[in-house]
Motif scaffolding. Structure first.
Motif, short mmCIF file in Angstrom:
data_model
loop_
_atom_site.label_atom_id
_atom_site.label_comp_id
_atom_site.label_asym_id
_atom_site.label_seq_id
_atom_site.Cartn_x
_atom_site.Cartn_y
_atom_site.Cartn_z
N ALA A 66 21.99 -60.56 -63.88
CA ALA A 66 21.97 -61.59 -64.93
C ALA A 66 20.78 -62.51 -64.76
N LEU A 67 20.40 -62.81 -63.51
CA LEU A 67 19.21 -63.63 -63.28
C LEU A 67 17.95 -62.91 -63.79
N VAL A 68 17.89 -61.59 -63.54
CA VAL A 68 16.75 -60.82 -64.03
C VAL A 68 16.72 -60.84 -65.56
N ALA A 69 17.89 -60.68 -66.17
CA ALA A 69 17.97 -60.72 -67.64
C ALA A 69 17.54 -62.08 -68.16
N LEU A 70 17.91 -63.15 -67.44
CA LEU A 70 17.51 -64.50 -67.84
C LEU A 70 16.00 -64.66 -67.79
N ALA A 71 15.37 -64.09 -66.75
CA ALA A 71 13.91 -64.17 -66.65
C ALA A 71 13.23 -63.30 -67.70
N ARG A 72 13.85 -62.18 -68.03
CA ARG A 72 13.23 -61.24 -68.98
C ARG A 72 13.33 -61.75 -70.41
N ASP A 73 14.51 -62.20 -70.81
CA ASP A 73 14.72 -62.62 -72.20
C ASP A 73 15.95 -63.52 -72.25
N PRO A 74 15.79 -64.83 -72.08
CA PRO A 74 16.95 -65.73 -72.07
C PRO A 74 17.73 -65.72 -73.38
N ASP A 75 17.05 -65.52 -74.50
CA ASP A 75 17.77 -65.47 -75.77
C ASP A 75 18.69 -64.26 -75.83
N GLU A 76 18.22 -63.12 -75.33
CA GLU A 76 19.05 -61.92 -75.33
C GLU A 76 20.25 -62.10 -74.42
N LEU A 77 20.05 -62.72 -73.25
CA LEU A 77 21.19 -63.00 -72.37
C LEU A 77 22.17 -63.92 -73.07
N ALA A 78 21.67 -64.91 -73.79
CA ALA A 78 22.55 -65.82 -74.52
C ALA A 78 23.38 -65.06 -75.55
N ARG A 79 22.74 -64.10 -76.25
CA ARG A 79 23.49 -63.31 -77.23
C ARG A 79 24.55 -62.46 -76.56
N GLN A 80 24.25 -61.93 -75.37
CA GLN A 80 25.24 -61.14 -74.64
C GLN A 80 26.40 -62.01 -74.19
N LYS A 186 10.79 -45.85 -62.82
CA LYS A 186 9.35 -46.07 -62.82
C LYS A 186 9.02 -47.54 -62.55
N PRO A 187 7.89 -47.81 -61.92
CA PRO A 187 7.46 -49.20 -61.74
C PRO A 187 7.16 -49.83 -63.10
N PRO A 188 7.44 -51.12 -63.27
CA PRO A 188 7.13 -51.78 -64.55
C PRO A 188 5.62 -51.82 -64.77
N ARG A 189 5.22 -51.86 -66.03
CA ARG A 189 3.80 -51.83 -66.36
C ARG A 189 3.26 -53.19 -66.78
N THR A 190 4.05 -53.96 -67.51
CA THR A 190 3.55 -55.24 -68.01
C THR A 190 3.79 -56.35 -67.00
N LYS A 191 2.95 -57.39 -67.07
CA LYS A 191 3.11 -58.52 -66.17
C LYS A 191 4.45 -59.22 -66.39
N ALA A 192 4.87 -59.33 -67.66
CA ALA A 192 6.14 -59.99 -67.96
C ALA A 192 7.31 -59.27 -67.31
N GLU A 193 7.29 -57.95 -67.38
CA GLU A 193 8.38 -57.19 -66.77
C GLU A 193 8.31 -57.22 -65.25
N LYS A 194 7.11 -57.19 -64.70
CA LYS A 194 6.96 -57.32 -63.25
C LYS A 194 7.51 -58.65 -62.75
N ASP A 195 7.21 -59.72 -63.49
CA ASP A 195 7.70 -61.04 -63.11
C ASP A 195 9.21 -61.11 -63.20
N ALA A 196 9.77 -60.45 -64.23
CA ALA A 196 11.23 -60.50 -64.41
C ALA A 196 11.95 -59.77 -63.28
N VAL A 197 11.52 -58.55 -62.97
CA VAL A 197 12.22 -57.79 -61.93
C VAL A 197 12.01 -58.41 -60.55
N ALA A 198 10.91 -59.15 -60.37
CA ALA A 198 10.67 -59.80 -59.08
C ALA A 198 11.74 -60.85 -58.77
#
Length: 254
Positions: A66-80, A186-198
Motif C-alpha cells: 500500500a505504501l508503494v501504491a501511495l508513492a506510485r499514484d495516491p489518487d488511485e490508492l484513494a479510489r481503491q 522485469k526491472p522498472p524503466r521509468t524514474k517514477a516507477e523506480k522511485d515508487a518501488v524503492a
C-alpha cells in the motif's frame, strides 16, 4: 479524493505471523485484514458524507504494498480505498509466490537434509519456474547464505502500523546487514516507477534496523531481478521521516 487518518481495524484481527499458519494461509489472512480496514474506511466515509469533497480515510494498518501504491499514484490508492474490489491473483504473481516458497525451502532444508537428498527427483512444475530456479542458482546470490529469510514485521511508522515480510537478510563482515528482495519480473524503466518501488526497500530497511537494533546507516538494501541476474540498489532511500511524509501525503482532488 483526500486521504485522512482516522480509522482503525477490528480488535479481533491477529497478525498472521503469530498464528503458525502456512504461507498461503498467512497471505489470505493478510488480504482479509487489509480488506477489513478498507471496508471500515468506506463505512466511516459514508457516515461522514455531506456536501463538498468526499474524504477518503486511510486505514490505521497498512501493508508495504500500500505504501508503494501511495508513492506510485495516491489518487488511485484513494479510489481503491473508497471502492475496494477483490482481484484474482495474476499468473505472474502466482509464479512469484511459488518461486519465493522454493527459496524458503531451499534455504531452510539445506541445513537439515543429507547430501543424497539434494539429488532427489524434482517435483513437476512449469518450465518458467524451473528456469527461474536455474538462473538463481547460477546468479550472483546463488552461492550466498542469508542469516534470515521470510522475516515478518509489524512496525510503527508515524501513526500507522505497517506490516510486511522481508525476503532475505545477509550479515556483512563489517557488522552491517544487507536486506534483499527477490524479484521475478522485469526491472522498472521509468524514474517514477523506480522511485515508487524503492519505497518497498525503504520500509524493509527501516523495519530490519528496528528489529536488529542497528543504526539505519548500517543496513543496506537491494532488489535482485532473478531472470536478469541484476542487483539494483536505489540511491537516496527514504528514511523514517521520509516514509512518514509519504503516509501523510494528500492526493490531488479528483
Amino acid at each position: 479524493a483526500r486521504l485522512a487518518a482516522e480509522v482503525g481495524t477490528p480488535a479481533a484481527v491477529v497478525s498472521p505471523a503469530s498464528t503458525g499458519l502456512s504461507e498461503a494461509e498467512q497471505e489470505l489472512v493478510a488480504a482479509w485484514e487489509l480488506d477489513t480496514g478498507l471496508l471500515l474506511a468506506e463505512r466511516e466515509r459514508r457516515r461522514r458524507r455531506g456536501d463538498g469533497p468526499v474524504e477518503v480515510l486511510l486505514p490505521a494498518r497498512l501493508s508495504v504494498s500500500a505504501l508503494v501504491a501511495l508513492a506510485r499514484d495516491p489518487d488511485e490508492l484513494a479510489r481503491q480505498v473508497r471502492r475496494p474490489m477483490p482481484r484474482p491473483p495474476a499468473r505472474q504473481a502466482r509464479r512469484g509466490t511459488a518461486f519465493h516458497l522454493w527459496l524458503e525451502e531451499r534455504f531452510g532444508q539445506q541445513r537439515l537434509i543429507g547430501d543424497d537428498d539434494l539429488f532427489a527427483e524434482e517435483e513437476d512444475t512449469d518450465d518458467d519456474l524451473i528456469e527461474l530456479r536455474a538462473r538463481f542458482e547460477a546468479g550472483e546470490w546463488g552461492g550466498r547464505w542469508p542469516s534470515a529469510v521470510e522475516v515478518p514485521f509489524d512496525t510503527v511508522i508515524g501513526d500507522r502500523q505497517v506490516r510486511g515480510r522481508i525476503d532475505a537478510v545477509f550479515s556483512e563482515p563489517d557488522g552491517g546487514f544487507d536486506v534483499v528482495d527477490w524479484k521475478t519480473g522485469k526491472p522498472p524503466r521509468t524514474k517514477a516507477e523506480k522511485d515508487a518501488v524503492a519505497v518497498q526497500l525503504a520500509a524493509y530497511r527501516l523495519a530490519w534496523a528496528t528489529l536488529a537494533g542497528a543504526p539505519l546507516d548500517r543496513v543496506r538494501s537491494a532488489f535482485y531481478y532473478v531472470r536478469h541476474d541484476k542487483t539494483v540498489r536505489p540511491a537516496d532511500l527514504l528514511d523514517e521521516a521520509g516514509l512518514i511524509a509519504l503516509i501523510q501525503r494528500v492526493p490531488i482532488a479528483e
